[in-house]
Design a protein around this motif. Structure first.
Motif, mmCIF file in Angstrom:
data_model
loop_
_atom_site.group_PDB
_atom_site.id
_atom_site.type_symbol
_atom_site.label_atom_id
_atom_site.label_comp_id
_atom_site.label_asym_id
_atom_site.label_seq_id
_atom_site.Cartn_x
_atom_site.Cartn_y
_atom_site.Cartn_z
ATOM 1 N N VAL A 86 -7.958 -1.764 4.527
ATOM 2 C CA VAL A 86 -9.119 -1.105 3.936
ATOM 3 C C VAL A 86 -8.978 -1.051 2.419
ATOM 4 O O VAL A 86 -9.904 -1.364 1.669
ATOM 5 N N ARG A 87 -7.764 -0.650 1.979
ATOM 6 C CA ARG A 87 -7.541 -0.571 0.526
ATOM 7 C C ARG A 87 -7.755 -1.924 -0.145
ATOM 8 O O ARG A 87 -8.336 -2.002 -1.222
ATOM 9 N N TRP A 88 -7.281 -2.981 0.481
ATOM 10 C CA TRP A 88 -7.441 -4.311 -0.127
ATOM 11 C C TRP A 88 -8.915 -4.709 -0.188
ATOM 12 O O TRP A 88 -9.407 -5.164 -1.216
ATOM 13 N N MET A 89 -9.625 -4.495 0.945
ATOM 14 C CA MET A 89 -11.032 -4.919 0.976
ATOM 15 C C MET A 89 -11.890 -4.111 0.002
ATOM 16 O O MET A 89 -12.851 -4.624 -0.550
ATOM 17 N N ILE B 137 4.314 -5.586 9.345
ATOM 18 C CA ILE B 137 3.628 -6.513 8.438
ATOM 19 C C ILE B 137 2.197 -6.652 8.943
ATOM 20 O O ILE B 137 1.966 -6.995 10.104
ATOM 21 N N GLU B 138 1.278 -6.320 8.080
ATOM 22 C CA GLU B 138 -0.137 -6.387 8.410
ATOM 23 C C GLU B 138 -0.681 -7.721 7.920
ATOM 24 O O GLU B 138 -0.244 -8.231 6.880
ATOM 25 N N GLY B 139 -1.630 -8.278 8.657
ATOM 26 C CA GLY B 139 -2.283 -9.498 8.183
ATOM 27 C C GLY B 139 -3.785 -9.323 8.280
ATOM 28 O O GLY B 139 -4.281 -8.661 9.195
ATOM 29 N N LEU B 140 -4.497 -9.893 7.320
ATOM 30 C CA LEU B 140 -5.961 -9.773 7.337
ATOM 31 C C LEU B 140 -6.575 -11.038 6.753
ATOM 32 O O LEU B 140 -6.164 -11.511 5.686
ATOM 33 N N PRO C 273 -13.460 -14.426 -0.066
ATOM 34 C CA PRO C 273 -12.521 -14.521 1.060
ATOM 35 C C PRO C 273 -11.246 -13.703 0.847
ATOM 36 O O PRO C 273 -10.735 -13.653 -0.265
ATOM 37 N N VAL C 274 -10.794 -13.108 1.945
ATOM 38 C CA VAL C 274 -9.568 -12.303 1.936
ATOM 39 C C VAL C 274 -8.542 -12.964 2.847
ATOM 40 O O VAL C 274 -8.849 -13.255 4.010
ATOM 41 N N TYR C 275 -7.391 -13.251 2.298
ATOM 42 C CA TYR C 275 -6.254 -13.702 3.122
ATOM 43 C C TYR C 275 -5.022 -12.988 2.570
ATOM 44 O O TYR C 275 -4.525 -13.347 1.502
ATOM 45 N N VAL C 276 -4.576 -11.968 3.275
ATOM 46 C CA VAL C 276 -3.523 -11.140 2.693
ATOM 47 C C VAL C 276 -2.556 -10.644 3.785
ATOM 48 O O VAL C 276 -2.954 -10.415 4.923
ATOM 49 N N VAL C 277 -1.283 -10.564 3.416
ATOM 50 C CA VAL C 277 -0.300 -9.909 4.299
ATOM 51 C C VAL C 277 0.321 -8.738 3.535
ATOM 52 O O VAL C 277 0.537 -8.821 2.326
ATOM 53 N N VAL C 278 0.571 -7.650 4.268
ATOM 54 C CA VAL C 278 1.094 -6.433 3.643
ATOM 55 C C VAL C 278 2.284 -5.908 4.451
ATOM 56 O O VAL C 278 2.100 -5.338 5.528
ATOM 57 N N PRO C 279 3.483 -6.124 3.959
ATOM 58 C CA PRO C 279 4.647 -5.538 4.638
ATOM 59 C C PRO C 279 4.900 -4.124 4.129
ATOM 60 O O PRO C 279 4.510 -3.792 3.015
ATOM 61 N N GLY C 280 5.527 -3.293 4.950
ATOM 62 C CA GLY C 280 5.860 -1.954 4.461
ATOM 63 C C GLY C 280 6.401 -1.034 5.539
ATOM 64 O O GLY C 280 6.449 -1.378 6.716
ATOM 65 N N GLY D 299 0.850 -1.193 0.000
ATOM 66 C CA GLY D 299 0.000 0.000 0.000
ATOM 67 C C GLY D 299 0.877 1.231 0.000
ATOM 68 O O GLY D 299 2.082 1.135 0.219
ATOM 69 N N PRO D 300 0.276 2.405 -0.229
ATOM 70 C CA PRO D 300 1.066 3.637 -0.312
ATOM 71 C C PRO D 300 1.578 4.086 1.055
ATOM 72 O O PRO D 300 0.901 3.898 2.066
ATOM 73 N N GLU D 301 2.780 4.686 1.055
ATOM 74 C CA GLU D 301 3.322 5.224 2.313
ATOM 75 C C GLU D 301 2.739 6.606 2.593
ATOM 76 O O GLU D 301 2.572 6.989 3.745
ATOM 77 N N ALA D 302 2.483 7.374 1.546
ATOM 78 C CA ALA D 302 1.749 8.632 1.724
ATOM 79 C C ALA D 302 0.274 8.267 1.637
ATOM 80 O O ALA D 302 -0.204 7.780 0.615
ATOM 81 N N GLU D 303 -0.438 8.482 2.729
ATOM 82 C CA GLU D 303 -1.781 7.910 2.850
ATOM 83 C C GLU D 303 -2.792 8.994 3.216
ATOM 84 O O GLU D 303 -2.440 9.995 3.853
ATOM 85 N N LEU D 304 -4.023 8.790 2.811
ATOM 86 C CA LEU D 304 -5.083 9.711 3.226
ATOM 87 C C LEU D 304 -5.451 9.437 4.680
ATOM 88 O O LEU D 304 -5.464 8.292 5.122
ATOM 89 N N GLY D 305 -5.775 10.504 5.386
ATOM 90 C CA GLY D 305 -6.208 10.350 6.768
ATOM 91 C C GLY D 305 -7.382 9.391 6.881
ATOM 92 O O GLY D 305 -7.516 8.655 7.853
#
Ligand code: DAH
Length: 348
Positions: free
Chosen positions: A183-186, A218-221, A192-199, A133-139
């Motif tokens: 949120v961006r992924w969903m 690392i985020e997991g969902l 079904p969602v099974y995702v990991v997001v490092p950053g 996901g982006p490092e510059a993010e909307l509030g």
């Protein structure tokens, strides 16, 4: 001295002169001296016309013999010198291919990247996808969609680095967590969602032994039809065993995060002392190591992305990569990760 004797003298001295020439240039000079206009041979050749007709055939024949003999000597020497010259050039120019060349040190992955890869691999083994996901993010993604009220203290400028601050509808910031990627992924995918997001994530922390203003998570969902709290615990228990070793056990302590309900913090049993050696160098004797935040996805978050909380449920977790690596390798200062000291980096 008669002509024949002169020629004989020139002939007999020629070999020594020719052999004395050490270079092609020297040999050219010797050739001029032996066969040129002012040499004995040249002089005799010019004098031929003045000889008695009876003498001419004998002198002429001898002149030709001596000339060819000297020419042959010169030709021989010339090829010998050429060979020598070539040999010299070969030795002078020789490249010693057995000499050691310049060594270029091979780099390797940074420990942070290695840790990310290893964690992601564990979850990929369970069927998860990896995203970013982006490092510059909307509030909105970093806070609102994650059920974080406008008054939450983490939204203050003193905690969050803003690129654009003031108008809540338009807030742009450096993400303080990888959770907005949930949120961006969903938004883009149906369960079904099974995702990991490092950053990378950013906070206004002052650098000390355990804090950096830029670090990694690392985020997991997981969102699916029948996800329960036991799925969360089982998944994280599996992860802990894979990452810290098969004897590792886990425990969950209640905690609060706006985007999960219930929320918890996961501790893993200390892999160094196996739980409770006083003064253990890894856990300090507590027997447990605080590892990550997690919980069941709050229905408000599911609704914010258009999922129906009556149909699907899920869990989420977020872990700090630096912390994982520090605990596992006994690294006591987070600054080592950014010091770029090869004595540190080369150990992993
Ligand atoms: N985003 C949290 C933090 O930075 C960590 C976290 C906690 C992530 C709970 C989650 C979660 O996905 O469910 O501290």
């Amino acid at each position: 001295m008669d002509v024949i004797a002169e020629l004989e003298e020139a002939r007999s001295g020629a070999a020594a002169k020719v052999d004395g020439a050490e270079t092609v240039e020297e040999l050219d000079k010797v050739e001029t001296a032996l066969l040129g206009k002012n040499s004995t041979v040249g002089t005799v050749r010019r004098a031929m016309g003045g000889l008695e007709p009876s003498e001419r055939p004998q002198v002429g024949a001898r002149l030709n013999e001596v000339t060819s003999e000297i020419e042959a000597l010169i030709a021989q020497r010339k090829s010998a010198l050429a060979l020598l010259d070539e040999r010299h050039r070969l030795t002078d120019d020789r490249i010693d291919v057995t000499l050691e060349g310049v060594r270029f040190p091979l780099g390797s992955l940074h420990l942070i990247q290695e840790t990310i890869d290893e964690v992601v691999d564990i979850f990929v083994g369970l069927g998860y996808l990896m995203a970013s996901g982006p490092e510059a993010e909307l509030g909105w993604y970093n806070f609102d969609a994650l059920n974080t009220p406008p008054t939450h203290p983490s939204r203050l400028e003193s905690d969050t680095m803003y690129l654009d601050y003031g108008d809540p509808a338009d807030e742009l910031l450096l993400r303080t967590q990888t959770s907005p990627s949930q949120v961006r992924w969903m938004e883009q995918h149906q369960p079904p969602v099974y995702v990991v997001v490092p950053g990378k994530v950013y906070r206004t922390d002052t650098i000390d032994a355990t804090h950096l203003p830029v670090f990694h998570q690392i985020e997991g969902l997981a969102v699916d039809g029948h996800i329960q709290f036991s799925d969360l615990k089982g998944t994280l228990a599996h992860f802990a065993k894979e990452f810290f070793g098969p004897k590792t056990t886990v425990r969950l302590r209640p905690h609060f995060f706006p985007f999960t309900e219930p929320s918890g913090e996961l501790d893993v049993s200390c892999f160094a002392c196996d739980g409770g050696v006083p003064g253990c160098r890894v856990c300090g004797g507590a027997g447990w190591l605080e590892m990550l935040g997690c919980g069941m996805v709050d229905p408000n978050v599911l609704e914010a992305v258009g999922y129906d909380p009556a149909q699907v449920s899920g869990f989420a977790f977020g872990m700090g990569v630096e912390r994982l690596a520090m605990v596992r390798h006994g690294i006591n200062n987070i600054r080592h990760f950014i010091d770029n000291d090869l004595r540190f980096l080369g150990q992993f």
